[in-house]
Write an enzyme that holds these catalytic residues in place. Structure first.
Site, PDB file in Angstrom:
ATOM      1  N   HIS A  72     -10.473   0.817  -2.669  1.00 40.72           N
ATOM      2  CA  HIS A  72     -11.847   0.855  -2.170  1.00 40.72           C
ATOM      3  C   HIS A  72     -12.835   1.490  -3.145  1.00 40.72           C
ATOM      4  O   HIS A  72     -12.500   2.471  -3.822  1.00 40.72           O
ATOM      5  CB  HIS A  72     -11.888   1.669  -0.872  1.00 40.72           C
ATOM      6  CG  HIS A  72     -11.042   1.131   0.241  1.00 40.72           C
ATOM      7  ND1 HIS A  72     -10.990  -0.217   0.549  1.00 40.72           N
ATOM      8  CD2 HIS A  72     -10.219   1.753   1.133  1.00 40.72           C
ATOM      9  CE1 HIS A  72     -10.173  -0.389   1.582  1.00 40.72           C
ATOM     10  NE2 HIS A  72      -9.681   0.785   1.949  1.00 40.72           N
ATOM     11  N   ASP A  95       0.798  -1.245   0.000  1.00 34.94           N
ATOM     12  CA  ASP A  95       0.000   0.000   0.000  1.00 34.94           C
ATOM     13  C   ASP A  95       0.825   1.287   0.000  1.00 34.94           C
ATOM     14  O   ASP A  95       0.480   2.243   0.712  1.00 34.94           O
ATOM     15  CB  ASP A  95      -0.951   0.016   1.210  1.00 34.94           C
ATOM     16  CG  ASP A  95      -1.926  -1.144   1.224  1.00 34.94           C
ATOM     17  OD1 ASP A  95      -1.859  -1.989   0.328  1.00 34.94           O
ATOM     18  OD2 ASP A  95      -2.752  -1.203   2.160  1.00 34.94           O
ATOM     19  N   ASP A 110      -4.485  -0.846  -1.563  1.00 33.74           N
ATOM     20  CA  ASP A 110      -5.776  -0.670  -0.942  1.00 33.74           C
ATOM     21  C   ASP A 110      -6.646  -0.057  -2.048  1.00 33.74           C
ATOM     22  O   ASP A 110      -6.240   0.931  -2.677  1.00 33.74           O
ATOM     23  CB  ASP A 110      -5.594   0.315   0.228  1.00 33.74           C
ATOM     24  CG  ASP A 110      -6.516   0.054   1.392  1.00 33.74           C
ATOM     25  OD1 ASP A 110      -6.911  -1.111   1.597  1.00 33.74           O
ATOM     26  OD2 ASP A 110      -6.847   1.020   2.116  1.00 33.74           O
ATOM     27  N   CYS A 170      -1.694  -2.466   7.788  1.00 31.09           N
ATOM     28  CA  CYS A 170      -1.598  -3.417   6.670  1.00 31.09           C
ATOM     29  C   CYS A 170      -0.263  -4.147   6.608  1.00 31.09           C
ATOM     30  O   CYS A 170      -0.212  -5.311   6.200  1.00 31.09           O
ATOM     31  CB  CYS A 170      -1.936  -2.713   5.364  1.00 31.09           C
ATOM     32  SG  CYS A 170      -3.699  -2.275   5.294  1.00 31.09           S
ATOM     33  N   LYS A 181      -6.822  -5.023  -2.918  1.00 29.63           N
ATOM     34  CA  LYS A 181      -7.592  -5.567  -1.792  1.00 29.63           C
ATOM     35  C   LYS A 181      -8.670  -4.602  -1.315  1.00 29.63           C
ATOM     36  O   LYS A 181      -8.575  -3.392  -1.552  1.00 29.63           O
ATOM     37  CB  LYS A 181      -6.670  -5.929  -0.626  1.00 29.63           C
ATOM     38  CG  LYS A 181      -5.928  -4.755  -0.036  1.00 29.63           C
ATOM     39  CD  LYS A 181      -4.967  -5.240   1.032  1.00 29.63           C
ATOM     40  CE  LYS A 181      -4.111  -4.108   1.550  1.00 29.63           C
ATOM     41  NZ  LYS A 181      -4.865  -3.063   2.240  1.00 29.63           N
ATOM     42  N   HIS A 194     -10.392   6.946   1.600  1.00 29.30           N
ATOM     43  CA  HIS A 194      -9.000   6.859   1.130  1.00 29.30           C
ATOM     44  C   HIS A 194      -8.888   5.779   0.070  1.00 29.30           C
ATOM     45  O   HIS A 194      -9.686   4.838   0.045  1.00 29.30           O
ATOM     46  CB  HIS A 194      -8.041   6.541   2.304  1.00 29.30           C
ATOM     47  CG  HIS A 194      -8.340   5.219   2.936  1.00 29.30           C
ATOM     48  ND1 HIS A 194      -9.339   5.048   3.875  1.00 29.30           N
ATOM     49  CD2 HIS A 194      -7.805   3.984   2.738  1.00 29.30           C
ATOM     50  CE1 HIS A 194      -9.393   3.788   4.229  1.00 29.30           C
ATOM     51  NE2 HIS A 194      -8.475   3.105   3.552  1.00 29.30           N
TER      52      HIS A 194
HETATM   53  C1  VGL Z   1      -4.546   0.872   5.813  1.00 26.57           C
HETATM   54  C2  VGL Z   1      -6.039   1.889   7.219  1.00 26.57           C
HETATM   55  C3  VGL Z   1      -7.061   1.688   6.313  1.00 26.57           C
HETATM   56  C4  VGL Z   1      -3.127   0.444   5.546  1.00 26.57           C
HETATM   57  C5  VGL Z   1      -5.553   0.658   4.897  1.00 26.57           C
HETATM   58  O1  VGL Z   1      -2.757   0.282   4.364  1.00 26.57           O
HETATM   59  O2  VGL Z   1      -2.370   0.271   6.529  1.00 26.57           O
HETATM   60  N1  VGL Z   1      -4.794   1.472   6.966  1.00 26.57           N
HETATM   61  N2  VGL Z   1      -6.804   1.075   5.151  1.00 26.57           N
HETATM   62 ZN    ZN Z   2      -8.237   1.074   3.534  1.00 22.96          ZN
END
Ligand code: VGL
Ligand code: ZN
Length: 190
Positions: free
Chosen positions: A54, A10, A52, A143, A96, A73
């Site tokens: 979404h 990420d 990440d 993550c 993901k 995010h």
């Molecule tokens: C993450 C919070 C929400 C991460 C992803 O990549 O650590 N943290 N979504």
């Molecule tokens: Zn996230």
């Protein structure tokens, strides 16, 4: 055939300074991460990336869902979901948490294409006959931790390189607690 995989978790604009869910100093992992990418490629090992990824009304967003705890995010199609611009990308990306009602901190919830019947990260690592993994990226206390714990549990001896990661630290010592949990699980943290 690769023996080792570097998993870059990420490393996206929204987790870097000025991003929607900025991780303090998130951009400062760049040199370590890029050095590791080059080192793995030169040795004939492999590098994989997670994103990440979404939908707009994802369950983890506080504004959409009572159980959500994050600002929006890494929304699909936005600049925030793209990799940090100077990251060297030399391998496949696993997406993901692309289904509205499901979150996944772990990169092992990731798929090559953002559809559930596309190859998973685990399937890819097995196919490549990977025997050990190194994990870097963002964020250490979410993550990265979750990805490294899953990797170790799945039988890949796992290393987390601290200079290649930063923590969100919602609570001040979350980074220390993450390191402790990783070590307890048998992950090498260095
Ligand atoms: C993450 C919070 C929400 C991460 C992803 O990549 O650590 N943290 N979504
Ligand atoms: Zn996230």
């Amino acid at each position: 055939m690769a023996n080792k995989a570097l998993i870059v978790v990420d490393f996206q604009n929204d987790f870097c300074p000025n991003g929607a869910l900025a991780v303090p100093e998130g951009d400062q992992i760049l040199d370590t991460v890029n050095d590791l990418v080059e080192e793995f490629i030169e040795r004939g090992d492999i590098v994989v990336y997670t994103k990440d990824y979404h939908p707009e009304n994802h369950v983890s967003f506080a504004e959409n869902h009572p159980e959500g705890i994050w600002p929006p995010h890494c929304v699909q199609g936005t600049t925030g979901a793209e990799f940090f611009p100077e990251l060297i990308v030399n391998g496949p990306t696993f997406h993901k948490a692309f289904v509205t009602e499901q979150d996944s901190y772990s990169g092992f919830g990731g798929h090559l294409d953002p559809i559930e019947d596309s190859p998973s990260l685990e399937a890819y690592l097995r196919e490549q006959e990977v025997e050990a993994v190194t994990v870097v990226g963002l964020a250490l206390d979410y993550c990265v931790k979750s990805t490294a714990l899953d990797a170790q549990k799945l039988g890949f001896p796992t290393t987390v390189v601290l200079s290649g990661t930063r923590a969100v630290n919602v609570e001040p010592d979350d980074d220390e607690r993450a390191i402790e949990a990783l070590r307890e699980a048998g992950v090498t943290v260095k």
